[in-house]
Write a protein that holds these residues in place. Structure first.
Motif, PDB file in Angstrom:
ATOM      1  N   ALA A   1      34.811  37.074  39.665  1.00  0.00           N
ATOM      2  CA  ALA A   1      36.210  36.886  40.047  1.00  0.00           C
ATOM      3  C   ALA A   1      36.560  37.668  41.304  1.00  0.00           C
ATOM      4  N   LEU A   2      35.847  38.754  41.563  1.00  0.00           N
ATOM      5  CA  LEU A   2      36.137  39.564  42.744  1.00  0.00           C
ATOM      6  C   LEU A   2      35.930  38.755  44.017  1.00  0.00           C
ATOM      7  N   ARG A   3      34.839  38.000  44.061  1.00  0.00           N
ATOM      8  CA  ARG A   3      34.544  37.240  45.275  1.00  0.00           C
ATOM      9  C   ARG A   3      35.569  36.133  45.495  1.00  0.00           C
ATOM     10  N   GLY A   4      36.069  35.557  44.401  1.00  0.00           N
ATOM     11  CA  GLY A   4      37.074  34.521  44.543  1.00  0.00           C
ATOM     12  C   GLY A   4      38.436  35.057  44.936  1.00  0.00           C
ATOM     13  N   PHE A   5      38.635  36.381  44.846  1.00  0.00           N
ATOM     14  CA  PHE A   5      39.952  36.975  45.080  1.00  0.00           C
ATOM     15  C   PHE A   5      40.086  37.534  46.492  1.00  0.00           C
TER      16      PHE A   5
END
Length: 788
Positions: A586-590
């Motif tokens: 989720a970090l990369r998508g944020f």
């Protein structure tokens, strides 16, 4: 979450946080203690340290009677008993109703005994951790009545006469005003009750209590009760919650129901059961009527506080009032209507719990800012406006599009790769308004660096050792604020503390950059306690911690997060370097931009900086290295694309041969021998793994071009006693070389006679452009041609 001000600030306000369970977490194979037991020097010893302590055998009997046939999880509670002069927040765990339950509840009871806490259970099982409300209780297998007032002996006798001998009679630890022991009386059922049978069981608990004058709160399935074998601490007196009588008796629920219905009222103590009024009291009544301790009113203090808190939470969630106004309303109800008022910590914990449940059920809140007068409005634009708007783009915080207003930059790298050193150098440059490795700020920036790895003394040492231009350092002195290593989680309290610190440090303008280093040491995953690998926990941290911090101090500022990477193969890093980021995807998508620093070759100091942008065109990777204390960028054209490892080995071999040649030239001169290039190559062919004559001549040519080797000719050679006939290039010379001569040197103090050592000074060097010999301007100063 709920509020943005520190607890009891100028307006007496607080912030509702995600509800967290503390103390102990039980798992199938281990018990983890988050609140360590006190050291033996500061434990408050019980009155009778040899007799009052948890009893494992009684705990075992209690678990068998109350949960022996049940499936699911047992909610266990730890409350600090009143009258000890100490406060503490509730501690909650859930344990499986299986063979491991005894070990886990024994450990919890031992901890509670040391901390002055009572051990309670909800005498039924639930489906999963975190559940404890009455509708969430799935199974119960025992009926209990709490005899806590009046003539205890008469009440017990009445129950035995009409319902038969109970399975357990437990002395709860409390005593009536007449000195009689208060009792819990249990009847174990032959099978667990669920669904409709569970409703019948709870109705029977209420009817028994009404008929004999017991505690009627046990009509509710979620009413907790003390655990036999644990320790009672109220009023500072310790007593064992002990089993007075245990009978191997099990009752049938329907048969017991008939006996309860037929049991007469105990004259002078009981009353006739009435139909259960399941309707909740009106909110208007709750908000205006005082409620007293001990259940003396139509509803308990807990029911009243929960209703009032829920009312204000709904208003805040819908954006009708601000979080601070909501907290003021909750505190006002507590002070005016609860007799006595709840401690502030308990009030805050209950508010946090209900807020988390409300968010889970109803989604994110529409929080009203303190200066807001109308609810928030969802922004939206038609395509016509978007296509017609040609106004200038917002100015990048770090160009080109590496960090944009309101953006989030993640810098990832393995431990010891130089990530923090690189980050500090970049932040100093940004604060000074000076470009760094192609990353450019529009002006000097205000930077707040919240780091949780390096202690103060080592932080200042690292900053002082970084080789930065004085003008850069001077420009950043008052614009970069850094913290030493903090024992701080970026939870609700951490966000409030950090926001206050930023406001205090940047009084003349908001920060442009807030940097958190590293995520791992500051991470808070919310009420479920999820870690970095949990997508929900990562999103909670980013949205409710990082974004909340930015919104509290400067909504348009940029955030930089330093993060660790995991080990991947070289091919995986080559294919997609950003897969190396540790934790949840989720970090990369944020984030809006990402930087990954890694070493393409483990033995090489060169780092590669991969760049990923969401708000701009892709940028090529950068090759960077730290040379003489400063970060520099290399031209990627010079990077090998094929056979990197083999090429690096060949480079190292060439460097080795060059070093051997330089040492051999100096060593031979120290023994009185100097050579021309051709004769040196012939003399030392296949010596020192130098290879053949031609290879040595090639290395000498390279060393001479770089200025590591120079030449001695003409009169200088004659002074050294060297022959010059037929010599074209002259004799080989290296830096600081001396020649052992035939002359004698006599030590003035000892009279010792030794061979004289003559300093060899070069006369010619090889021009790096033409290869021709050129005269040395100053033979006393050695110049390497390859330095630039």
């Amino acid at each position: 979450m709920f509020l943005d001000k520190p607890l009891l600030g100028t307006a007496g306000l607080s912030k509702l946080r995600a509800f967290k369970f503390t103390a102990i977490i039980m798992t199938d194979d281990k018990i983890i203690h988050f609140n360590p037991w006190r050291d033996f020097n500061d434990v408050v010893m019980p009155e009778d340290p040899f007799g009052i302590e948890p009893d494992t055998e009684q705990l075992k009997i209690f678990l068998d009677v109350v949960f022996g046939y049940c499936d699911g999880m047992i909610p266990v509670r730890g409350f600090v008993d009143k009258g000890q002069g100490k406060d503490g927040r509730p501690n909650n765990i859930w344990i499986d109703a299986d063979a491991s339950a005894l070990d886990k509840i024994t450990t919890f009871a031992q901890w509670a005994w040391r901390e002055g806490a009572a051990v309670y259970v909800i005498p039924g099982t639930v489906a999963e951790q975190g559940q404890a409300r009455a509708p969430e209780v799935l199974q119960m297998q025992a009926i209990v009545v709490d005899l806590d007032a009046g003539d205890i002996g008469a009440k017990l006798g009445h129950l035995i006469a009409h319902l038969g001998r109970p399975t357990l009679i437990i002395e709860s630890g409390g005593r009536t005003s007449g000195g009689a022991d208060k009792l819990h009386v249990w009847w174990k059922l032959s099978e667990p009750a669920a669904a409709e049978d569970l409703d019948l069981l709870c109705r029977l608990r209420g009817d028994i209590a009404v008929k004999v004058g017991g505690d009627t709160h046990f009509r509710s399935a979620h009413q907790p009760i003390r655990v036999a074998g644990s320790v009672y601490h109220k009023g500072g007196s310790q007593r064992l919650v002990q089993i007075r009588e245990h009978n191997a008796f099990e009752a049938d629920l329907r048969a017991l129901a008939e006996l309860v219905d037929a049991m007469p009222i105990l004259v002078g103590a009981g009353a006739e059961p009435t139909a259960i009024n399941t309707s909740k009291p009106s909110l208007q009544d709750v908000l205006v009527k005082p409620v007293h301790e001990g259940g003396a009113d139509q509803w308990t203090r807990f029911e009243g506080a929960s209703a009032a808190i829920g009312y204000y939470i709904r208003l805040v969630h819908e954006g009708k009032i601000s979080p601070n106004d909501g907290w003021e309303g909750i505190c006002g109800y507590n002070a005016a209507m609860l007799r006595p008022a709840w401690p502030e910590e308990r009030l805050r914990d209950e508010a946090d719990r209900l807020w988390a449940l409300h968010i889970k059920k109803n989604g994110p809140a529409l929080l009203r800012l303190e200066t807001q007068t109308t609810p928030l409005r969802l922004e939206r634009y038609p395509l016509r406006k978007l296509m017609a708007d040609t106004s200038p783009m917002p100015e990048d915080i770090i160009a080109p599009r590496v960090l944009t207003p309101g953006g989030l930059l993640v810098l990832g790298g393995a431990p010891k790769v130089g990530k923090s050193d690189f980050l500090i150098s970049m932040l100093v440059h940004m604060a000074a308004g000076v470009p760094f490795l192609g990353f450019a700020p529009p002006r000097p920036l205000n930077v707040f660096y919240l780091q949780a790895e390096i202690q103060y003394d080592y932080l200042r040492e690292r900053l002082q050792n970084i080789k930065l231009d004085k003008a850069v350092v001077d420009g950043a002195l008052d614009r970069l604020i850094a913290t030493p290593k903090l024992k701080l989680l970026l939870d609700e309290k951490g966000v409030a503390l950090t926001a206050d610190a930023i406001r205090e440090d940047f009084v003349n303008g908001p920060p442009d950059i807030i940097c958190l280093d590293p995520i791992r040491n500051l991470f808070d995953g919310g009420e479920d306690g999820g870690g970095e690998n949990d997508n929900a926990a990562m999103m909670f941290f980013l949205m409710h911690r990082v974004e909340r911090l930015r919104d509290a101090v400067a909504p348009g500022c940029g955030i930089i997060l330093a993060h660790h990477t995991k080990k991947l193969s070289k091919q995986q890093v080559k294919d997609d370097p950003f897969l190396a980021l540790s934790g949840a995807s989720a970090l990369r998508g944020f984030y809006t931009s990402g930087l990954i620093m890694h070493r393409p070759e483990e033995d090489d100091t060169m780092r590669k900086l991969e760049i990923e942008l969401r708000n701009g065109p892709s940028l090529p990777a950068k090759l960077i290295d730290k040379v003489k204390g400063q970060w520099i960028e290399h031209n990627p054209i010079n990077e090998r694309l094929v056979a990197k490892e083999a090429g690096a080995k060949f480079d190292a071999e060439r460097d080795r041969k060059g070093d051997v040649i330089l040492r051999m030239i100096a060593g031979q001169a120290a023994h009185g021998k100097m050579f021309t290039p051709t004769q040196f190559a012939s003399k030392f062919e296949n010596r020192g793994s130098l290879g053949g004559r031609t290879g040595i001549l090639d290395r000498l040519q390279v060393l001479a071009t770089k200025g590591h080797v120079k030449y001695v000719r003409g009169d200088e050679a004659r002074k050294l006693g060297l022959k010059i006939a037929g010599v074209k290039f002259g004799y080989l010379c290296v830096k600081d070389m001396v020649l052992k001569s035939a002359l004698e040197a006599i030590d003035a103090e000892t009279g010792e006679v030794t061979s004289a050592l003559l300093k060899v000074r070069p006369t010619d060097f090889m021009c790096p452009q033409t290869g021709a010999l050129m005269p040395v301007e100053n033979p006393d100063i050695w110049v390497d041609q390859g330095e630039d």
